[in-house]
Design an enzyme around this catalytic site. Sequence first.
Site, PDB file in Angstrom:
ATOM      1  N   GLN A 146       0.746  -1.144  -0.066  1.00 24.05           N
ATOM      2  CA  GLN A 146       0.129  -0.039   0.044  1.00 24.05           C
ATOM      3  C   GLN A 146       0.968   1.348   0.081  1.00 24.05           C
ATOM      4  O   GLN A 146       0.573   2.157  -0.439  1.00 24.05           O
ATOM      5  CB  GLN A 146      -1.126   0.060   1.258  1.00 24.05           C
ATOM      6  CG  GLN A 146      -0.258  -0.187   2.578  1.00 24.05           C
ATOM      7  CD  GLN A 146      -0.153  -1.587   3.012  1.00 24.05           C
ATOM      8  OE1 GLN A 146       0.064  -2.373   2.407  1.00 24.05           O
ATOM      9  NE2 GLN A 146      -0.220  -1.672   4.437  1.00 24.05           N
ATOM     10  N   ASN A 198       9.462  -6.644   1.386  1.00 21.83           N
ATOM     11  CA  ASN A 198       9.004  -8.267   1.368  1.00 21.83           C
ATOM     12  C   ASN A 198       8.650  -8.569   0.122  1.00 21.83           C
ATOM     13  O   ASN A 198       8.644  -7.541  -0.902  1.00 21.83           O
ATOM     14  CB  ASN A 198       8.076  -8.498   2.491  1.00 21.83           C
ATOM     15  CG  ASN A 198       6.811  -7.676   2.430  1.00 21.83           C
ATOM     16  OD1 ASN A 198       6.505  -7.099   1.314  1.00 21.83           O
ATOM     17  ND2 ASN A 198       5.954  -7.557   3.475  1.00 21.83           N
ATOM     18  N   GLN A 253      21.921 -14.046   7.125  1.00 22.64           N
ATOM     19  CA  GLN A 253      21.040 -13.468   6.101  1.00 22.64           C
ATOM     20  C   GLN A 253      19.845 -14.170   6.252  1.00 22.64           C
ATOM     21  O   GLN A 253      18.879 -13.531   5.482  1.00 22.64           O
ATOM     22  CB  GLN A 253      21.703 -13.583   4.484  1.00 22.64           C
ATOM     23  CG  GLN A 253      23.245 -12.677   4.397  1.00 22.64           C
ATOM     24  CD  GLN A 253      22.861 -11.282   4.732  1.00 22.64           C
ATOM     25  OE1 GLN A 253      21.799 -10.775   4.062  1.00 22.64           O
ATOM     26  NE2 GLN A 253      23.705 -10.559   5.404  1.00 22.64           N
ATOM     27  N   HIS A 275      16.454 -12.316   8.802  1.00 22.95           N
ATOM     28  CA  HIS A 275      15.444 -11.163   8.595  1.00 22.95           C
ATOM     29  C   HIS A 275      14.051 -11.481   8.988  1.00 22.95           C
ATOM     30  O   HIS A 275      13.375 -10.489   9.264  1.00 22.95           O
ATOM     31  CB  HIS A 275      15.627 -10.625   7.113  1.00 22.95           C
ATOM     32  CG  HIS A 275      16.880  -9.923   6.679  1.00 22.95           C
ATOM     33  ND1 HIS A 275      17.144  -8.680   7.348  1.00 22.95           N
ATOM     34  CD2 HIS A 275      18.034 -10.326   6.291  1.00 22.95           C
ATOM     35  CE1 HIS A 275      18.239  -8.241   6.824  1.00 22.95           C
ATOM     36  NE2 HIS A 275      18.878  -9.462   6.368  1.00 22.95           N
ATOM     37  N   GLU A 315      21.928 -12.366  -4.278  1.00 20.71           N
ATOM     38  CA  GLU A 315      21.982 -10.945  -3.975  1.00 20.71           C
ATOM     39  C   GLU A 315      23.584 -10.501  -3.265  1.00 20.71           C
ATOM     40  O   GLU A 315      24.356  -9.664  -3.888  1.00 20.71           O
ATOM     41  CB  GLU A 315      20.884 -10.628  -2.859  1.00 20.71           C
ATOM     42  CG  GLU A 315      20.893  -9.092  -2.172  1.00 20.71           C
ATOM     43  CD  GLU A 315      20.271  -9.187  -0.950  1.00 20.71           C
ATOM     44  OE1 GLU A 315      19.709  -7.850  -0.603  1.00 20.71           O
ATOM     45  OE2 GLU A 315      19.657 -10.053  -0.428  1.00 20.71           O
ATOM     46  N   HIS A 316      23.701 -11.386  -2.618  1.00 21.09           N
ATOM     47  CA  HIS A 316      25.236 -11.316  -1.948  1.00 21.09           C
ATOM     48  C   HIS A 316      25.831 -12.508  -2.340  1.00 21.09           C
ATOM     49  O   HIS A 316      25.538 -13.626  -2.394  1.00 21.09           O
ATOM     50  CB  HIS A 316      25.295 -11.235  -0.616  1.00 21.09           C
ATOM     51  CG  HIS A 316      24.339 -10.259   0.171  1.00 21.09           C
ATOM     52  ND1 HIS A 316      23.064 -10.515   0.566  1.00 21.09           N
ATOM     53  CD2 HIS A 316      24.577  -8.828   0.300  1.00 21.09           C
ATOM     54  CE1 HIS A 316      22.390  -9.389   1.030  1.00 21.09           C
ATOM     55  NE2 HIS A 316      23.436  -8.247   1.108  1.00 21.09           N
ATOM     56  N   ASP A 347      26.106  -5.022   4.584  1.00 22.83           N
ATOM     57  CA  ASP A 347      24.951  -4.384   5.154  1.00 22.83           C
ATOM     58  C   ASP A 347      25.025  -3.163   5.626  1.00 22.83           C
ATOM     59  O   ASP A 347      23.764  -2.467   5.756  1.00 22.83           O
ATOM     60  CB  ASP A 347      24.516  -5.544   6.074  1.00 22.83           C
ATOM     61  CG  ASP A 347      24.005  -6.853   5.264  1.00 22.83           C
ATOM     62  OD1 ASP A 347      23.711  -6.576   4.256  1.00 22.83           O
ATOM     63  OD2 ASP A 347      23.933  -7.983   6.096  1.00 22.83           O
ATOM     64  N   HIS A 363      11.143  14.735 -42.588  1.00 21.59           N
ATOM     65  CA  HIS A 363      12.355  14.736 -41.919  1.00 21.59           C
ATOM     66  C   HIS A 363      13.432  15.465 -42.689  1.00 21.59           C
ATOM     67  O   HIS A 363      14.039  16.207 -41.980  1.00 21.59           O
ATOM     68  CB  HIS A 363      12.783  13.097 -41.745  1.00 21.59           C
ATOM     69  CG  HIS A 363      12.228  12.577 -40.504  1.00 21.59           C
ATOM     70  ND1 HIS A 363      10.850  12.410 -40.530  1.00 21.59           N
ATOM     71  CD2 HIS A 363      12.661  11.974 -39.463  1.00 21.59           C
ATOM     72  CE1 HIS A 363      10.409  11.619 -39.161  1.00 21.59           C
ATOM     73  NE2 HIS A 363      11.497  11.526 -38.711  1.00 21.59           N
TER      74      HIS A 363
END
Length: 430
Positions: free
Chosen positions: A191, A214, A259, A262, A328-329, A362, A421
Amino acid sequence: MQIIRDRDPDFALRLAEACAASSLFDPEIERRTREILDAVRDRGDAALLEFTERFDGARLRADQLAVTDAERMTAALQADPALRNAVREVLRNVTAFARRSKRRNWQMRNSHGAVVGEKFDPFQRVGIYIPGGRAPLISTALMTIPLAKVAGCPEIVVCTPCNREGVIDPALLYAATVAGATEIYRVGGAQAIAAMAYGTATLRPVQKIFGPGNAYVVMAKRLLVGQVAIDLLPGPSEVLVVADDSADPRLAAADMLAQAEHGSGEERVWLVTTSGRVLRAVERELRKQVKALERREWIEKVLEKNTWLIQVRDLESAVAVANRLAPEHCEVHTRQPARVAEGIRTAGALFLGPWSPTVLGDYVAGPSHTLPTGGAGLSFAGLTVDQFQRRTSMVTYDRTALRKALPTVQEMARREGLSAHARSAELRLE
C-alpha cells in the site's frame, strides 16, 4: 536443508529447483498485491488507513499518516552517543562512495563539428521504502536516502510501517532525518508503494521509487512500472557462499545464518563448494550455531525451506552455478578469491576472502546494500547514486555543422520514406 552433489543422478533437476525463481513471480502474491494497488488507486487515504489497521494493527486518521517535526525532534533527542556515532560513520562511507560514482555532465564534438553530450538532473521527488516489520532497518535508511541527497533530489519521501501504537522506531526516525528525508509517512507494505505511485490526498506521488521490501513490496514495484519508475527488485535477502577446501566452515555458516534471520521466511541461502568435507562441516555448523541465535525460530524456517548445500566438481562449475543463481550477496571463500570473482557476473555484490562478511556491506562498507534478489540480478544491478539522476542527451548544431550532416539526413529520410524529416533540415539552409 537440501543437499545435492554433482554425482547424484538427479543433480541437474535438483539444481534447477535450487535456482528456481523466488516469490518475485508468485501468482498468488501477485493477485493479492493487485487488489491492494487497486484499492489505493481508487480509495486513496481510506485504503491506506484500512490496510494499516489490518496489517500493522494501528488505527490512524489520515492526518496521522505523516510524521511530524515534533516526532522527529523527539527521536533526535532520544538518540544516544553510540547511535549517533554509528550513523555518522555509515553516512561518511556511503556518501563518499556515492560522490565518486555520481555521473556528471559532459560534451564532445561529433563528426559534423556539432556539440553533443549528456546532462544529469536529479529527480525532483523520489520515494524510498524502508522495511519495518520484525526489524526496523535503520541501515536501509542510511543506504538509500544519502544517495538521493548526493544526487541533489530536493524532495525525498520515506514510507515505513509503524507498530500497533502507530509509532515508528525512534532510531529509524533519527537515521532517516539525519540522512536527508524531507517527508516521512507511517505507511508500509504494498500500500505504501501504491501511495507513492498514485498519490493520495495526504501523500503526493513521486517520480521514482527506491528501496527493498518483502515479497508484496517487490511485487508492487514490479506491477507499477510505467505508472512510476523504480530502482530495481530488492526482495527477501539472499547469500551464496562459494568455497573451496580452504574455507572455514564456521565463517561460511555464520554468514549464511546472518542473512537468514530477517524474518520473512522467504530468504534464500546457498553454499556451493568443491569440497565434500566443507559441505558436511557447514551443515554441522548451521545446526550448531542456530541454537544460540535470538531469532532461531525464523532462521530455522529458512534452513528448512530455502537452504541449499551444493557440491560441484571444480571452481569453474561453482562460478557457473553462481551466475545462474544471480544471488543478492556472493561471498568467495577460496584461495584466490579475486581470480574466482572475475568470472561471477550476476551477483548483486561480491565479498572477497574470509575477512569480508556480507554484514560489512549490510552496514558500513559504503556501497548501497539495496541489491537485486530472486534472480533479478541477471538483468538488474544494485542501487547507485546515478539512479537518482535523470539523463538527458544534448545536441547543438550550427549552420556549418548542419550543412555537413544534410546529405546523410537526406539519404536516411529517403530510405525510410520520411520526406518531412529531410525537409525540416533542408529549410534551414535555403
